[in-house]
Design an enzyme around this catalytic site. Sequence first.
Site, short mmCIF file in Angstrom:
data_model
loop_
_atom_site.label_atom_id
_atom_site.label_comp_id
_atom_site.label_asym_id
_atom_site.label_seq_id
_atom_site.Cartn_x
_atom_site.Cartn_y
_atom_site.Cartn_z
N HIS A 1 0.86 -1.14 0.16
CA HIS A 1 0.00 0.04 0.13
C HIS A 1 1.06 1.21 0.07
O HIS A 1 0.88 1.92 0.80
CB HIS A 1 -0.78 -0.20 1.13
CG HIS A 1 -2.10 -1.18 1.06
ND1 HIS A 1 -1.78 -2.31 1.97
CD2 HIS A 1 -3.15 -1.21 0.58
CE1 HIS A 1 -2.64 -3.05 1.63
NE2 HIS A 1 -3.58 -2.68 0.87
N HIS B 1 -6.29 7.05 -2.31
CA HIS B 1 -7.03 6.16 -1.36
C HIS B 1 -6.37 5.35 -0.30
O HIS B 1 -7.19 4.68 0.46
CB HIS B 1 -7.74 5.14 -2.53
CG HIS B 1 -6.68 3.96 -2.95
ND1 HIS B 1 -6.03 4.31 -3.93
CD2 HIS B 1 -6.84 2.79 -2.46
CE1 HIS B 1 -5.11 2.95 -4.07
NE2 HIS B 1 -5.93 2.03 -3.34
N ASP B 2 -5.14 5.20 -0.54
CA ASP B 2 -4.37 4.62 0.64
C ASP B 2 -3.36 5.33 1.41
O ASP B 2 -2.35 4.78 1.99
CB ASP B 2 -3.70 3.34 0.02
CG ASP B 2 -4.51 1.98 0.27
OD1 ASP B 2 -5.43 1.91 1.00
OD2 ASP B 2 -4.50 1.10 -0.76
#
Length: 223
Positions: free
Chosen positions: A107, A147-148
Amino acid sequence: MVLRSTFRSDVEVDDEEKAGVELQSMRQPSVAFGVKGVDDKVMSELDKWDFDIFGVEQMTSAQPLVAITMAALRSFNIVKKIGMDEGKLAGFIQRVQENYIKSNPFHNAVHASDVVQTSFFFLRKGGLYKYANDLDAFSLLVGACVHDVGHVGVNNQFLIATKHDLATKYNDKSVLESFHISRAFSIALSDPASNPFASLTPEQYRYVRHQMITMVLGTDMAF
């Protein structure tokens, strides 16, 4: 969010959280953005399913997020259409990239760049852009970008089970996803020089914020 078979201790998570969530000082946009050879290479291959994300990572000295996100937005001419300051947007994405934890094996900013490119593929080759307005497309691509951000390397279940501060803060519901989108807007709003949302009307800002929140929370695979 991918479930992992091994976890680190609470102390290790806390250390990485601090490294990831502290807002970085403003830096110049990535060298990849605005360099003709790099921009042209990215633009020419961005709509390919077999896009070489690791090749772009090497080409941009491990800073692919600005180059790919800006190229995707430029392809649809979205930034100009919505009247956004391109320099502020590039600065924001650079700061987002810096808030991804490099030691996270999955991630990280390369993963985020890959998700941006895949989202672009479906907008362009999948025909989704025909059914979206410019604010929708912007929200999707920038939502994919953030988003991460700040991901600490463990999953929601681990944070909840260990009574981590993030689980407490977000009430055990979509803990990481809530953290990521909150962090993204905190980065933007903390510095006017890299706040791309400042040029939006109040109505546009509410719409984009709602869409981005919905999209990032939707990445919680528990639902």
